[in-house]
Design an enzyme around this catalytic site. Structure first.
Site, mmCIF file in Angstrom:
data_model
loop_
_atom_site.group_PDB
_atom_site.id
_atom_site.type_symbol
_atom_site.label_atom_id
_atom_site.label_comp_id
_atom_site.label_asym_id
_atom_site.label_seq_id
_atom_site.Cartn_x
_atom_site.Cartn_y
_atom_site.Cartn_z
ATOM 1 N N ALA A 127 0.830 -1.210 0.000
ATOM 2 C CA ALA A 127 0.000 0.000 0.000
ATOM 3 C C ALA A 127 0.860 1.255 0.000
ATOM 4 C CB ALA A 127 -0.924 -0.003 1.215
ATOM 5 N N SER A 154 1.273 -4.802 -16.644
ATOM 6 C CA SER A 154 0.630 -4.423 -15.380
ATOM 7 C C SER A 154 -0.451 -3.396 -15.687
ATOM 8 C CB SER A 154 1.654 -3.856 -14.402
ATOM 9 O OG SER A 154 2.241 -2.698 -14.939
ATOM 10 N N LYS A 180 -9.279 -8.432 -7.507
ATOM 11 C CA LYS A 180 -7.835 -8.448 -7.767
ATOM 12 C C LYS A 180 -7.152 -9.251 -6.661
ATOM 13 C CE LYS A 180 -3.898 -5.353 -8.491
ATOM 14 N NZ LYS A 180 -3.065 -5.895 -7.393
ATOM 15 N N GLU A 238 -3.496 -16.167 -11.098
ATOM 16 C CA GLU A 238 -2.768 -15.770 -9.900
ATOM 17 C C GLU A 238 -2.558 -16.991 -9.013
ATOM 18 O OE1 GLU A 238 -1.395 -11.930 -8.201
ATOM 19 O OE2 GLU A 238 -2.323 -12.495 -10.113
ATOM 20 N N LYS A 280 -12.032 -4.301 -16.897
ATOM 21 C CA LYS A 280 -11.601 -4.342 -18.295
ATOM 22 C C LYS A 280 -12.747 -3.965 -19.221
ATOM 23 C CE LYS A 280 -8.742 -8.504 -17.519
ATOM 24 N NZ LYS A 280 -8.521 -9.900 -17.983
ATOM 25 N N LYS A 302 -8.146 0.308 -6.724
ATOM 26 C CA LYS A 302 -7.595 -0.029 -5.411
ATOM 27 C C LYS A 302 -8.524 0.449 -4.298
ATOM 28 C CE LYS A 302 -3.649 -2.077 -6.368
ATOM 29 N NZ LYS A 302 -2.386 -1.603 -5.804
#
Length: 679
Positions: free
Chosen positions: A42, A90, A123, A185, A301, A325
């Site tokens: 963060a 990214s 995420k 992931e 997206k 975020k």
């Protein structure tokens, strides 16, 4: 002059950019290459966001080696390097609704007249990995690496039970032909991580830091048997084929991934517009805490793959996707000043004042530094960049300084000198063996009794029945440990004290309940903030309109209020930065105490300023001041050129009379004041 000023600002920005790049590069190298974190993700995100904003402001300062122009770190040398067929880019970060809306507007501007829909997913906080299948068989697993080249971790990936070694035969036949790439992931679930640490604690081994670092470190083990012993999971989020028509949308890719035998997030879904995106974001802000894996945001997206590809890439990130975020638990900011607050126990607490920053969903601009020793230990200086976090989700704290970003010429903070400058009227002492500096001769209970009497006084909340003797009794009995405890009093508690009978207890409880919605200016004054008198409280209430806005005011904001100078501004900022005071304000909220802005404006005395000296007969000076303010007038403590009337009662102060004569101020007696109050 303007050109010179602009150049100076640019030079400052350039120096800041250089330092930010160096520190972010160091963080990224340690985090992505050495699996060691020198700060939280963060905090690193906060630094990167600041760098991105500076480079957007000064695009000619962008260089190829900037962290914003790269994706991740260099592959470890122990693994063979593999080139990605398609770059693993990214995503740019957005941190709130307005930034998300700006991104959506840019997308629609680049696709004029076309209908655009979106796809949204959680995420995950793990290690990005690409799985390559040829004719349905797993042939290679590659980490993200630097986005162009990654590390071959195929043997390790084969040990993960959620990674299919062969794609399911009953899937869509075209996906089993030729080259298929699945991206996702690698994560460790929170429950598995906690179980591993419990075992290590019993065995006397060092505990792992967090699931993300453990997942990344495990995948970089050279011995695959060690990887097999740890419960890793693979969650797929993308499906790539040579022919784009094979997978037309992101929504379709998730359906195909399920068919092929992959674990995908069931929460992911299409979204038709910005309102749907924001609704999803709000829904999962709290619910994400119950997920089996860690997440710090969302991936959004453009759903249509053909549109996504046409949008292209800006820098090293696709235009058609962003990472939303959630409010960070940590952030970075610059210390503008250090002020010293005098708390309810007489403790002198230093408070860092900084540029406003969002931490854990709220904007904060000051944080407790606790005491002189803590400042020295962390070496916090004015001008430093610091990492801010929230202790218990309420109290902002300084975790540490980032000395790499320290401006030249800064000096260590001199606590004693600051104390003498900010509070010249008080004497302080630091008892042997203690870390806290306190007001000399004052104790916590004594100060609380004084504060309670002031809180309940006529000029403040005017709580009938809470005079000096009752205030002393309540504090001595332990019924009141801070001002907010006034609102916890009930008849049963009061009847336990000798001073209270049935009627007196009932009256005090009723008076307290009547004070649950006090006028804002009375409440501000009642808090007992040093240097904030009744008139200053009115000015603050009129200027800010709410206690929340006042609590968020910067030194510059406060200095803009008529009659508020540096000393008063520092005192206010320090008070709202004190941990005890913040806890007390939170308690007021929980007890449903709601100050309201209810001042009378436009009265017959608006624009008139009064000073009252001497004793009055028909009313007290406090009552006179209240009646003047009710008609829009101001009451100050000293005579100046702006004073309209000096109200002189019996035995007036000679100095005030002399000042009035020097300034030519009109002097009136109590009867003259009463005539003005009739209008």
């Amino acid at each position: 002059m303007a050109l010179q000023s602009n150049q100076n600002e640019k030079d400052k920005a350039k120096a800041r950019i250089v330092k930010l790049r160096q520190l972010i590069d160091e963080y990224r190298h340690e985090y992505h290459v050495n699996d060691r974190s020198i700060m939280s993700e963060a905090a690193a995100d906060s630094l990167k966001h600041e760098l991105t904003e500076l480079e957007e402001r000064y695009p000619d300062l962008v260089t190829m080696d900037s962290p914003t122009q790269r994706v991740a770190g260099t592959p470890l040398p122990q693994f063979s390097s593999v080139a990605h067929r398609w770059p693993m880019l990214s995503l740019n970060d957005v941190f709130d609704a307005s930034e998300l809306e700006s991104w959506q507007q840019r997308v629609e501007k680049l696709l004029p007249g076309e209908k655009t829909t979106y796809f949204i997913d959680l995420k995950m906080d793990g290690l990005a990995c690409s799985l390559v299948y040829e004719y349905g068989l797993l042939v290679r697993a590659v980490t993200r690496g630097d986005g162009k080249n990654g590390e071959d971790v195929t043997q390790n990936a084969r040990t993960i039970n959620s990674v299919p070694l062969r794609l399911r035969e009953d899937a869509s036949r075209h996906l089993l032909q030729g080259y298929t790439e699945v991206r996702g992931e690698i994560v460790m679930y929170k429950a598995d991580f906690e179980q591993l640490n419990r075992v290590r604690a019993v065995e006397g081994q060092a505990l792992f830091a967090n699931p993300r670092n453990l997942a990344a470190g495990t995948m970089r083990q050279l011995d695959a048997t060690l990887v097999a012993a740890r419960p890793l999971q693979f969650h797929a989020y993308d499906l790539l084929r040579e022919d784009m028509d094979d997978v037309p949308t992101s929504a379709a890719s998730y359906e195909y991934l399920r068919e092929l035998g992959f674990n995908v997030n069931t929460q992911a879904q299409p979204a038709s517009n910005i309102a749907a995106l924001l609704e999803f974001a709000e829904q999962w802000q709290e619910k994400r805490l119950d997920l089996p894996f860690h997440t710090d945001g969302l991936v959004i997206k453009v759903n249509d793959r053909e549109q996504f590809d046409r949008l292209g890439v800006v820098g090293k990130a696709p235009r058609g996707a962003v990472a939303y975020k959630y409010p960070a638990e940590q952030a970075t900011t610059v210390v503008k000043d250090i002020v010293i607050s005098i708390g309810r126990t007489g403790a002198a607490t230093p408070v860092a004042v900084f540029d406003p920053v969002v931490v854990a969903g709220t904007t904060v601009q000051h944080a407790s530094l606790h005491n002189a020793d803590e400042i020295a230990r962390k070496d916090v200086r004015i001008g430093d960049t610091v990492i801010i976090y929230k202790a218990g989700d309420i109290i902002p704290q300084v975790e540490r300084v980032l000395p790499e970003l320290r401006p030249n010429g800064t000096k260590a903070f001199d606590f004693s000198a600051a104390l003498a400058r900010q509070h010249p009227d008080l004497e302080f002492e630091r008892p042997s063996g203690e870390v806290v500096t306190r007001v000399k001769g004052a104790t916590g209970p004594l100060l609380l009794k004084r504060a309670l009497r002031h809180f309940a006084s006529k000029g403040a909340l005017d709580i009938d029945g809470l005079g000096e003797k009752n205030a002393i009794a309540l504090v001595d009995a332990g019924l009141i440990q801070d001002l907010a405890d006034v609102y916890t009093l009930d008849k049963e508690k009061l009847l336990e004290l000798e001073r209270f009978a049935e009627i007196s207890a009932e009256k005090l409880v009723q008076a307290v309940n009547r004070a649950k919605r006090p006028a804002l200016h009375r409440f501000i004054y009642a808090l007992g903030i040093r240097h904030v008198g009744a008139q200053t409280a009115i000015d603050l209430a009129n200027h800010f309109g709410s206690l929340e806005r006042l609590s968020q005011a910067t030194l510059d904001d406060l200095s803009a209020v008529d009659g508020v100078g540096q000393v008063v501004a520092e005192s206010i900022v320090g008070w709202f930065g004190d941990a005890d005071n913040l806890s007390m304000l939170e308690k007021f909220k929980q007890l449903n105490v709601e100050p309201v802005q209810a001042l009378t404006a436009g009265g017959s005395l608006e624009g008139k300023t009064f000073v009252i000296t001497g004793s009055l007969g028909e009313m007290s000076r406090e009552e006179a001041a209240e009646r003047i303010r009710a008609l829009g007038g101001k009451v100050t403590a000293s005579v100046s050129a702006q004073t309209s009337y000096l109200v002189a009662g019996e035995k007036p102060g000679s100095s005030k009379v002399k000042q009035a004569e020097d300034h030519g101020t009109e002097q009136i007696d109590e009867q003259g004041l009463l005539e003005l109050l009739k209008d």
